[in-house]
Scaffold this active site. Sequence first.
Site, PDB file in Angstrom:
ATOM      1  N   GLU A  27       0.842  -1.195   0.000  1.00 11.38           N
ATOM      2  CA  GLU A  27       0.000   0.000   0.000  1.00 11.38           C
ATOM      3  C   GLU A  27       0.877   1.245   0.000  1.00 11.38           C
ATOM      4  O   GLU A  27       1.855   1.322   0.740  1.00 11.38           O
ATOM      5  CB  GLU A  27      -0.883  -0.020   1.261  1.00 11.38           C
ATOM      6  CG  GLU A  27      -1.804   1.163   1.405  1.00 11.38           C
ATOM      7  CD  GLU A  27      -2.715   1.314   0.195  1.00 11.38           C
ATOM      8  OE1 GLU A  27      -3.473   0.378  -0.093  1.00 11.38           O
ATOM      9  OE2 GLU A  27      -2.669   2.368  -0.467  1.00 11.38           O
ATOM     10  N   PHE A  28       0.495   2.230  -0.819  1.00 12.29           N
ATOM     11  CA  PHE A  28       1.302   3.458  -0.948  1.00 12.29           C
ATOM     12  C   PHE A  28       0.535   4.704  -0.499  1.00 12.29           C
ATOM     13  O   PHE A  28       0.942   5.816  -0.797  1.00 12.29           O
ATOM     14  CB  PHE A  28       1.749   3.639  -2.403  1.00 12.29           C
ATOM     15  CG  PHE A  28       2.561   2.489  -2.929  1.00 12.29           C
ATOM     16  CD1 PHE A  28       3.933   2.440  -2.716  1.00 12.29           C
ATOM     17  CD2 PHE A  28       1.958   1.437  -3.605  1.00 12.29           C
ATOM     18  CE1 PHE A  28       4.693   1.366  -3.183  1.00 12.29           C
ATOM     19  CE2 PHE A  28       2.704   0.367  -4.084  1.00 12.29           C
ATOM     20  CZ  PHE A  28       4.075   0.324  -3.866  1.00 12.29           C
ATOM     21  N   LEU A  29      -0.601   4.514   0.185  1.00  8.68           N
ATOM     22  CA  LEU A  29      -1.454   5.675   0.492  1.00  8.68           C
ATOM     23  C   LEU A  29      -0.719   6.702   1.347  1.00  8.68           C
ATOM     24  O   LEU A  29       0.164   6.362   2.134  1.00  8.68           O
ATOM     25  CB  LEU A  29      -2.746   5.238   1.172  1.00  8.68           C
ATOM     26  CG  LEU A  29      -2.715   4.685   2.608  1.00  8.68           C
ATOM     27  CD1 LEU A  29      -2.650   5.768   3.655  1.00  8.68           C
ATOM     28  CD2 LEU A  29      -3.938   3.815   2.836  1.00  8.68           C
ATOM     29  N   ARG A  30      -1.133   7.955   1.174  1.00  4.67           N
ATOM     30  CA  ARG A  30      -0.627   9.047   2.012  1.00  4.67           C
ATOM     31  C   ARG A  30      -1.714   9.442   2.985  1.00  4.67           C
ATOM     32  O   ARG A  30      -2.877   9.588   2.578  1.00  4.67           O
ATOM     33  CB  ARG A  30      -0.275  10.265   1.146  1.00  4.67           C
ATOM     34  CG  ARG A  30       0.789  10.028   0.115  1.00  4.67           C
ATOM     35  CD  ARG A  30       0.754  11.108  -0.951  1.00  4.67           C
ATOM     36  NE  ARG A  30      -0.515  11.092  -1.686  1.00  4.67           N
ATOM     37  CZ  ARG A  30      -0.919  12.038  -2.519  1.00  4.67           C
ATOM     38  NH1 ARG A  30      -0.193  13.109  -2.716  1.00  4.67           N
ATOM     39  NH2 ARG A  30      -2.076  11.933  -3.158  1.00  4.67           N
ATOM     40  N   GLU A  31      -1.369   9.595   4.281  1.00  3.88           N
ATOM     41  CA  GLU A  31      -2.366  10.064   5.229  1.00  3.88           C
ATOM     42  C   GLU A  31      -2.787  11.469   4.799  1.00  3.88           C
ATOM     43  O   GLU A  31      -1.973  12.277   4.384  1.00  3.88           O
ATOM     44  CB  GLU A  31      -1.810  10.034   6.651  1.00  3.88           C
ATOM     45  CG  GLU A  31      -1.530   8.602   7.076  1.00  3.88           C
ATOM     46  CD  GLU A  31      -1.114   8.425   8.533  1.00  3.88           C
ATOM     47  OE1 GLU A  31      -1.065   9.410   9.267  1.00  3.88           O
ATOM     48  OE2 GLU A  31      -0.842   7.266   8.912  1.00  3.88           O
ATOM     49  N   LEU A  45      11.075  18.239  -1.304  1.00  3.80           N
ATOM     50  CA  LEU A  45      12.313  19.026  -1.304  1.00  3.80           C
ATOM     51  C   LEU A  45      12.132  20.290  -0.472  1.00  3.80           C
ATOM     52  O   LEU A  45      12.618  21.350  -0.850  1.00  3.80           O
ATOM     53  CB  LEU A  45      12.715  19.398  -2.743  1.00  3.80           C
ATOM     54  CG  LEU A  45      13.488  18.362  -3.555  1.00  3.80           C
ATOM     55  CD1 LEU A  45      13.966  18.963  -4.870  1.00  3.80           C
ATOM     56  CD2 LEU A  45      14.682  17.786  -2.788  1.00  3.80           C
ATOM     57  N   ALA A  62      13.119  21.999   2.894  1.00  8.04           N
ATOM     58  CA  ALA A  62      14.013  21.867   4.050  1.00  8.04           C
ATOM     59  C   ALA A  62      13.225  22.126   5.331  1.00  8.04           C
ATOM     60  O   ALA A  62      12.317  22.953   5.353  1.00  8.04           O
ATOM     61  CB  ALA A  62      15.161  22.859   3.922  1.00  8.04           C
ATOM     62  N   CYS A  67       5.401   6.136   9.214  1.00 13.50           N
ATOM     63  CA  CYS A  67       6.007   5.173   8.297  1.00 13.50           C
ATOM     64  C   CYS A  67       7.481   5.393   7.971  1.00 13.50           C
ATOM     65  O   CYS A  67       8.281   4.475   8.109  1.00 13.50           O
ATOM     66  CB  CYS A  67       5.199   5.113   6.999  1.00 13.50           C
ATOM     67  SG  CYS A  67       3.623   4.258   7.235  1.00 13.50           S
TER      68      CYS A  67
HETATM   69  N1  LIG Z   1      -0.773   4.570   7.660  1.00 12.54           N
HETATM   70  C1  LIG Z   1      -0.216   4.726   6.474  1.00 12.54           C
HETATM   71  O1  LIG Z   1      -0.155   5.841   5.928  1.00 12.54           O
HETATM   72  C2  LIG Z   1       0.349   3.553   5.734  1.00 12.54           C
HETATM   73  C3  LIG Z   1       0.632   3.666   4.366  1.00 12.54           C
HETATM   74  C4  LIG Z   1       1.161   2.578   3.684  1.00 12.54           C
HETATM   75  C5  LIG Z   1       1.460   1.407   4.374  1.00 12.54           C
HETATM   76  N2  LIG Z   1       1.210   1.352   5.717  1.00 12.54           N
HETATM   77  C6  LIG Z   1       1.522   0.098   6.402  1.00 12.54           C
HETATM   78  O2  LIG Z   1       0.299  -0.534   6.722  1.00 12.54           O
HETATM   79  C7  LIG Z   1       0.418  -1.280   7.934  1.00 12.54           C
HETATM   80  C8  LIG Z   1      -0.653  -0.815   8.890  1.00 12.54           C
HETATM   81  O3  LIG Z   1      -0.423   0.549   9.173  1.00 12.54           O
HETATM   82  P1  LIG Z   1      -1.529   1.442   9.897  1.00 12.54           P
HETATM   83  O4  LIG Z   1      -1.039   2.837   9.829  1.00 12.54           O
HETATM   84  O5  LIG Z   1      -2.867   1.108   9.394  1.00 12.54           O
HETATM   85  O6  LIG Z   1      -1.381   0.887  11.401  1.00 12.54           O
HETATM   86  P2  LIG Z   1      -2.418   1.076  12.609  1.00 12.54           P
HETATM   87  O7  LIG Z   1      -1.620   0.920  13.850  1.00 12.54           O
HETATM   88  O8  LIG Z   1      -3.228   2.313  12.395  1.00 12.54           O
HETATM   89  O9  LIG Z   1      -3.404  -0.171  12.457  1.00 12.54           O
HETATM   90  C9  LIG Z   1      -3.058  -1.487  12.723  1.00 12.54           C
HETATM   91  C10 LIG Z   1      -4.321  -2.188  13.218  1.00 12.54           C
HETATM   92  O10 LIG Z   1      -4.082  -3.600  13.306  1.00 12.54           O
HETATM   93  C11 LIG Z   1      -4.799  -4.068  14.429  1.00 12.54           C
HETATM   94  N3  LIG Z   1      -4.256  -5.373  14.806  1.00 12.54           N
HETATM   95  C12 LIG Z   1      -3.078  -5.665  15.425  1.00 12.54           C
HETATM   96  N4  LIG Z   1      -2.933  -6.995  15.568  1.00 12.54           N
HETATM   97  C13 LIG Z   1      -4.032  -7.566  15.016  1.00 12.54           C
HETATM   98  C14 LIG Z   1      -4.468  -8.899  14.824  1.00 12.54           C
HETATM   99  N5  LIG Z   1      -3.714  -9.924  15.209  1.00 12.54           N
HETATM  100  N6  LIG Z   1      -5.650  -9.119  14.230  1.00 12.54           N
HETATM  101  C15 LIG Z   1      -6.418  -8.079  13.805  1.00 12.54           C
HETATM  102  N7  LIG Z   1      -6.061  -6.790  13.957  1.00 12.54           N
HETATM  103  C16 LIG Z   1      -4.883  -6.535  14.545  1.00 12.54           C
HETATM  104  C17 LIG Z   1      -4.610  -2.984  15.476  1.00 12.54           C
HETATM  105  O11 LIG Z   1      -5.549  -3.048  16.525  1.00 12.54           O
HETATM  106  C18 LIG Z   1      -4.771  -1.734  14.605  1.00 12.54           C
HETATM  107  O12 LIG Z   1      -6.113  -1.296  14.552  1.00 12.54           O
HETATM  108  C19 LIG Z   1       1.853  -1.042   8.387  1.00 12.54           C
HETATM  109  O13 LIG Z   1       2.677  -2.088   7.914  1.00 12.54           O
HETATM  110  C20 LIG Z   1       2.228   0.260   7.730  1.00 12.54           C
HETATM  111  O14 LIG Z   1       3.624   0.390   7.571  1.00 12.54           O
HETATM  112  C21 LIG Z   1       0.644   2.368   6.402  1.00 12.54           C
END
Ligand SMILES: NC(=O)c1ccc[n+]([C@@H]2O[C@H](COP(=O)([O-])OP(=O)(O)OC[C@H]3O[C@@H](n4cnc5c(N)ncnc54)[C@H](O)[C@@H]3O)[C@@H](O)[C@H]2O)c1
Length: 304
Positions: free
Chosen positions: A149-153, A256, A258, A266
């Site tokens: 996943e590549f989404l931006r918050e 870019l 500063a 992430c």
């Molecule tokens: N947030 C972003 O912008 C973003 C973008 C791209 C990729 N990612 C990746 O996506 C992944 C998730 O990121 P996120 O920001 O959503 O994290 P997050 O902490 O917001 O969400 C993770 C969720 O997983 C749940 N969880 C944990 N263990 C579990 C289990 N065993 N069964 C079911 N649910 C469980 C947690 O309760 C939590 O709600 C990470 O690997 C992150 O690097 C995040």
Amino acid sequence: MRISVIGCGYLGAVHAASMAELGHTVVGVDVDARKVELLSQGKAPFFEPGFEEILRRNVEAGRLTFTADYAAIAGAQVHFIGVGTPQSETGAANLTYVNAAIEGMLPHLGQCADGVEVVAGKSTVPVGTAARLAEQVAPTGVILVWNPEFLREGFAVKDTLDPDRMVYGLPDDEQAAADAQAVLDELYRPIIDAGTPRLVMDYQTAELVKISANAFLATKISFINAMAQICDAVGADVTALAGAIGLDDRIGKRFLRAGIGFGGGCLPKDIRAFQRAPMSWGWGRRSASSLRWTRSTTPCATPW
Ligand SMILES: NC(=O)c1ccc[n+]([C@@H]2O[C@H](COP(=O)([O-])OP(=O)(O)OC[C@H]3O[C@@H](n4cnc5c(N)ncnc54)[C@H](O)[C@@H]3O)[C@@H](O)[C@H]2O)c1
């Protein structure tokens, strides 16, 4: 299509609601009871433009449900893994939650009556994770793919429904790869039909695409911060400099600016995990330590 999303945090909840928005029937599973309760009421546990609107609409339409019970995933055709992969004590990615998600899913896999069943990993993981998990799910007859996943918050809904590209990391077995690709193509049909590039590759390349994208973005920020130090030393203007070099298409303006460095959920953890990864590739202490791991409290402003 019936799908499940394991882990309904930032990535998972947005993905679940977005897939329901495409017309799929989605169940989200999370171990956090409070989050499940809020999401079930159509209330977003975090602020993200446009998210609560599609969440509420699809919960009310009955296409989107949330639960803490893994049994609810039985019979779905695609199961997404969206649990967290935070930084561990050593800096490496903590895969505890990914492993727990697979353990929770295993008893309920292999029950789809509609055709080929797929587990699609979306979490950001070190190279080798997909191959390991594929072996774990193999006895159920389910095919594992990695679909990073590549989404931006702040742009999460837009980036999920209208991404720059989609990456499928597929198994080496040609038939399994073709079957899994067909399932994902059907699932993402409206996104593919809109012209989104869909890139097909092996597991390890898909895992590395995500990690290297974040490493490159981090490098751009760190580069302009290093240039800012030089500008300060010689009396130059880093903002003017960034604007000038950013007009070159090969460089680009984004990332870019500063500033004080970078943080967020992430980039710091992902580049630290990347720095630790050579250890697990068997590159040995010398090459891994040459990457100079640091636990600075101002993470990653100048990672070297
Ligand atoms: N947030 C972003 O912008 C973003 C973008 C791209 C990729 N990612 C990746 O996506 C992944 C998730 O990121 P996120 O920001 O959503 O994290 P997050 O902490 O917001 O969400 C993770 C969720 O997983 C749940 N969880 C944990 N263990 C579990 C289990 N065993 N069964 C079911 N649910 C469980 C947690 O309760 C939590 O709600 C990470 O690997 C992150 O690097 C995040």
